[in-house]
Design an enzyme around this catalytic site. Structure first.
Site, PDB file in Angstrom:
ATOM      1  CG  ASP A 125      -8.502  -4.517  -2.744  1.00  0.00           C
ATOM      2  OD1 ASP A 125      -9.719  -4.337  -2.595  1.00  0.00           O
ATOM      3  OD2 ASP A 125      -7.729  -3.630  -3.142  1.00  0.00           O
ATOM      4  CG  HIS A 163      -2.059   0.932   1.113  1.00  0.00           C
ATOM      5  ND1 HIS A 163      -1.970   2.263   1.421  1.00  0.00           N
ATOM      6  CD2 HIS A 163      -3.311   0.718   0.663  1.00  0.00           C
ATOM      7  CE1 HIS A 163      -3.136   2.827   1.177  1.00  0.00           C
ATOM      8  NE2 HIS A 163      -3.965   1.914   0.704  1.00  0.00           N
TER       9      HIS A 163
HETATM   10  N1  CMC Z   1       4.295  -7.507  -4.755  1.00  0.00           N
HETATM   11  C1  CMC Z   1       5.615  -7.434  -4.930  1.00  0.00           C
HETATM   12  N2  CMC Z   1       6.348  -6.305  -4.774  1.00  0.00           N
HETATM   13  C2  CMC Z   1       5.692  -5.196  -4.442  1.00  0.00           C
HETATM   14  C3  CMC Z   1       4.294  -5.179  -4.244  1.00  0.00           C
HETATM   15  C4  CMC Z   1       3.596  -6.389  -4.412  1.00  0.00           C
HETATM   16  N3  CMC Z   1       2.272  -6.430  -4.236  1.00  0.00           N
HETATM   17  N4  CMC Z   1       3.882  -3.930  -3.926  1.00  0.00           N
HETATM   18  C5  CMC Z   1       4.994  -3.176  -3.922  1.00  0.00           C
HETATM   19  N5  CMC Z   1       6.097  -3.934  -4.227  1.00  0.00           N
HETATM   20  C6  CMC Z   1       7.488  -3.484  -4.267  1.00  0.00           C
HETATM   21  C7  CMC Z   1       7.763  -2.706  -5.550  1.00  0.00           C
HETATM   22  O1  CMC Z   1       8.243  -3.535  -6.561  1.00  0.00           O
HETATM   23  C8  CMC Z   1       8.785  -1.686  -5.085  1.00  0.00           C
HETATM   24  O2  CMC Z   1      10.034  -2.321  -5.036  1.00  0.00           O
HETATM   25  P1  CMC Z   1      11.379  -1.464  -5.335  1.00  0.00           P
HETATM   26  O3  CMC Z   1      11.407  -0.371  -4.298  1.00  0.00           O
HETATM   27  O4  CMC Z   1      12.478  -2.472  -5.191  1.00  0.00           O
HETATM   28  O5  CMC Z   1      11.234  -0.940  -6.743  1.00  0.00           O
HETATM   29  C9  CMC Z   1       8.368  -1.395  -3.637  1.00  0.00           C
HETATM   30  O6  CMC Z   1       7.657  -2.555  -3.195  1.00  0.00           O
HETATM   31  C10 CMC Z   1       7.455  -0.183  -3.503  1.00  0.00           C
HETATM   32  O7  CMC Z   1       6.366  -0.347  -4.411  1.00  0.00           O
HETATM   33  P2  CMC Z   1       5.761   0.822  -5.293  1.00  0.00           P
HETATM   34  O8  CMC Z   1       5.080   0.222  -6.477  1.00  0.00           O
HETATM   35  O9  CMC Z   1       6.805   1.858  -5.542  1.00  0.00           O
HETATM   36  O10 CMC Z   1       4.710   1.405  -4.239  1.00  0.00           O
HETATM   37  P3  CMC Z   1       3.431   2.264  -4.580  1.00  0.00           P
HETATM   38  O11 CMC Z   1       3.114   2.975  -3.333  1.00  0.00           O
HETATM   39  O12 CMC Z   1       3.637   3.051  -5.817  1.00  0.00           O
HETATM   40  O13 CMC Z   1       2.311   1.150  -4.902  1.00  0.00           O
HETATM   41  C11 CMC Z   1       0.561  -0.412  -4.680  1.00  0.00           C
HETATM   42  C12 CMC Z   1       1.350   0.728  -4.018  1.00  0.00           C
HETATM   43  C13 CMC Z   1      -0.646  -0.733  -3.808  1.00  0.00           C
HETATM   44  C14 CMC Z   1       0.061   0.042  -6.062  1.00  0.00           C
HETATM   45  C15 CMC Z   1       1.476  -1.661  -4.801  1.00  0.00           C
HETATM   46  O14 CMC Z   1       1.849  -2.103  -3.525  1.00  0.00           O
HETATM   47  C16 CMC Z   1       0.794  -2.787  -5.603  1.00  0.00           C
HETATM   48  O15 CMC Z   1       0.875  -2.808  -6.829  1.00  0.00           O
HETATM   49  N6  CMC Z   1       0.136  -3.755  -4.892  1.00  0.00           N
HETATM   50  C17 CMC Z   1      -0.616  -4.795  -5.556  1.00  0.00           C
HETATM   51  C18 CMC Z   1      -1.973  -4.282  -6.005  1.00  0.00           C
HETATM   52  C19 CMC Z   1      -2.918  -4.072  -4.833  1.00  0.00           C
HETATM   53  O16 CMC Z   1      -3.075  -4.927  -3.970  1.00  0.00           O
HETATM   54  N7  CMC Z   1      -3.597  -2.917  -4.833  1.00  0.00           N
HETATM   55  C20 CMC Z   1      -4.612  -2.574  -3.820  1.00  0.00           C
HETATM   56  C21 CMC Z   1      -4.185  -1.416  -2.977  1.00  0.00           C
HETATM   57  S1  CMC Z   1      -5.147  -1.180  -1.490  1.00  0.00           S
HETATM   58  C22 CMC Z   1      -6.778  -0.899  -1.965  1.00  0.00           C
HETATM   59  C23 CMC Z   1      -6.992   0.065  -3.052  1.00  0.00           C
HETATM   60  O17 CMC Z   1      -6.305   1.081  -3.217  1.00  0.00           O
HETATM   61  O18 CMC Z   1      -7.929  -0.131  -3.809  1.00  0.00           O
END
Ligand code: CMC
Length: 393
Positions: free
Chosen positions: A327, A269
């Site tokens: 989720d 998140h």
């Molecule tokens: N699985 C594997 N690695 C992950 C994941 C994951 N689910 N989420 C983040 N990371 C890693 C990412 O690769 C990055 O690594 P690095 O720093 O080495 O490049 C690090 O963690 C930070 O991730 P980010 O993508 O820069 O973080 P963000 O804040 O931009 O993204 C997120 C947040 C929720 C989009 C992401 O965690 C994600 O894609 N999660 C899976 C989708 C998901 O479950 N979404 C629902 C969110 S909560 C409810 C809602 O909003 O609707």
């Protein structure tokens, strides 16, 4: 021209002041108007939480009764809307139908709407909260080729939604109170989450003075993506794809591999760097629902719990502070209730509507509000002269 901060993805930009929702991502705390989410999920009901988000206080008994009456007043949709569905293919994704139908509401409530008038804003908010379950259930009915079931105003908000989803003209749907209570709780858990992508979309769209029904349709579009509300659908697809506990390590490895686009859906998140407090309540609710339904053995729940256990012991997820989010468990509950996977994100949209309208109301009612207008870093060509067609390579 002028100084501005470059912040792609708005990771460190506050876009507004708000009194509605507070999150402490490090501590895993979520509060609406000061009330912790777990207390609201345990003791309140969805319409009461709607009132709280919109008005700032929990309602008195009289206020609650009046608000419930106001919502009941608006549960029907115009019959012209019913014909609007028929323009869609039966196999359209219900979120596509939601974007279209909710956007179309703007054509029904346009001329009469003066958004500078708080009363008219409240009527628009009531209409949206009241009509969303009807519109959502009808998207499902349409996909099945079944006749639309009209709202029953003697039922609670959650019961009415389940009734419109599952009743048919030939058969009553007897709403199970435990499932209705679980649905109520799921709606509360999704009601608002401050300036996430879809809420920011609604605020940005609304900042130009646009019609609120059209703004909510923009929010629905933003919610649809798998990085946001679409994750609940993606979690179930992922669990189905993993299929068996023995394959979990393979998928954990894929999630850690920077050359593989696969991510653990329902994990991580932007704000929570701790367990999402909504996910805890969701997991508990999941067990309650399965117990009620007499499901002794739900392979997907076992798989999800094992996946969570393994991920939370893995240094990659520990170091990056990636925990289950809202989720992760919701889809397993929906599935047990008989709700098809393609409707999961629609349910999120139904629940989040109150958050969107509360935030829109707060913004439009704020005299210091300006049109949202982010800046950019231009990285394109420098000045050059126009080249006539015959002279281009
Ligand atoms: N699985 C594997 N690695 C992950 C994941 C994951 N689910 N989420 C983040 N990371 C890693 C990412 O690769 C990055 O690594 P690095 O720093 O080495 O490049 C690090 O963690 C930070 O991730 P980010 O993508 O820069 O973080 P963000 O804040 O931009 O993204 C997120 C947040 C929720 C989009 C992401 O965690 C994600 O894609 N999660 C899976 C989708 C998901 O479950 N979404 C629902 C969110 S909560 C409810 C809602 O909003 O609707």
């Amino acid at each position: 021209t002028g100084f501005f901060t470059y912040d792609p993805g708005f990771t460190s930009t506050g876009s507004c002041e708000s009194k509605i929702t507070y999150i402490d991502g490090d501590a895993g705390v979520l509060m609406h108007r000061g009330y912790p989410i777990d207390q609201l999920a345990e003791h309140s009901d969805y319409l009461e939480v709607c009132y709280l988000l919109l008005q700032g206080e929990l309602p008195s008994a009289a206020q609650k009764k009046k608000f419930e009456g106001d919502i009941r007043n608006h549960t029907m949709v115009h019959e012209q809307i019913a014909s609007f569905y028929r323009g869609f293919r039966r196999d359209a994704h219900p979120m596509a139908v939601m974007c279209g139908v909710v956007g179309a509401l703007s054509a029904f409530y346009h001329d009469s709407l003066d958004i500078a008038d708080p009363h008219q804003r409240m009527v628009a908010s009531d209409r949206l909260i009241a009509k969303m379950p009807t519109i959502a259930a009808w998207a499902y009915k349409y996909s099945r080729g079944e006749p639309f079931i009209y709202p029953r105003n003697n039922l609670s908000y959650a019961e009415n939604f389940l009734h419109m989803m599952f009743a048919t003209p030939c058969e009553e749907y007897k709403v199970n109170p435990v499932l209705a209570r679980a649905m109520e709780r799921i709606l509360i858990l999704h009601a608002d989450h401050e300036q996430n992508a879809s809420t920011s979309t609604v605020r940005l769209a609304g900042s130009s003075g646009a019609n609120p029904f059209a703004c909510i349709a923009a929010g629905i579009a933003s919610l649809w993506g798998p990085a946001h509300g679409g994750a609940n659908e993606a979690v179930l697809q992922m669990l189905t794809q993993i299929g068996h506990k023995e394959r979990i390590p393979e998928f954990i490895d894929r999630a850690k591999d920077k050359n593989d686009p696969f991510r653990l859906m329902g994990f991580g998140h932007r704000v929570y760097k701790n367990y999402d407090p909504r996910a805890k309540v969701m997991e508990r609710t999941c067990h309650e629902v399965l117990d009620e339904l007499g499901v002794r053995d739900e392979p997907l729940l076992d798989l999800a719990m094992e996946l969570e256990r393994i991920a939370l012991e893995d240094p990659y997820f520990v170091d990056k502070k990636l925990y289950p989010n809202v989720d992760f468990y919701s889809g397993i509950i929906f599935r047990a209730m008989g709700i098809p996977v393609s409707m999961f994100t629609v349910l999120f949209a139904v629940a989040r509507t109150v958050g969107w309208v509360a935030q829109w109301n707060e913004m439009v009612g704020d005299p210091s509000q300006k049109i949202g207008r982010p800046r950019q870093l231009y990285t394109g060509s420098t000045l050059r002269d126009y080249v006539p067609l015959h002279a281009r390579g």
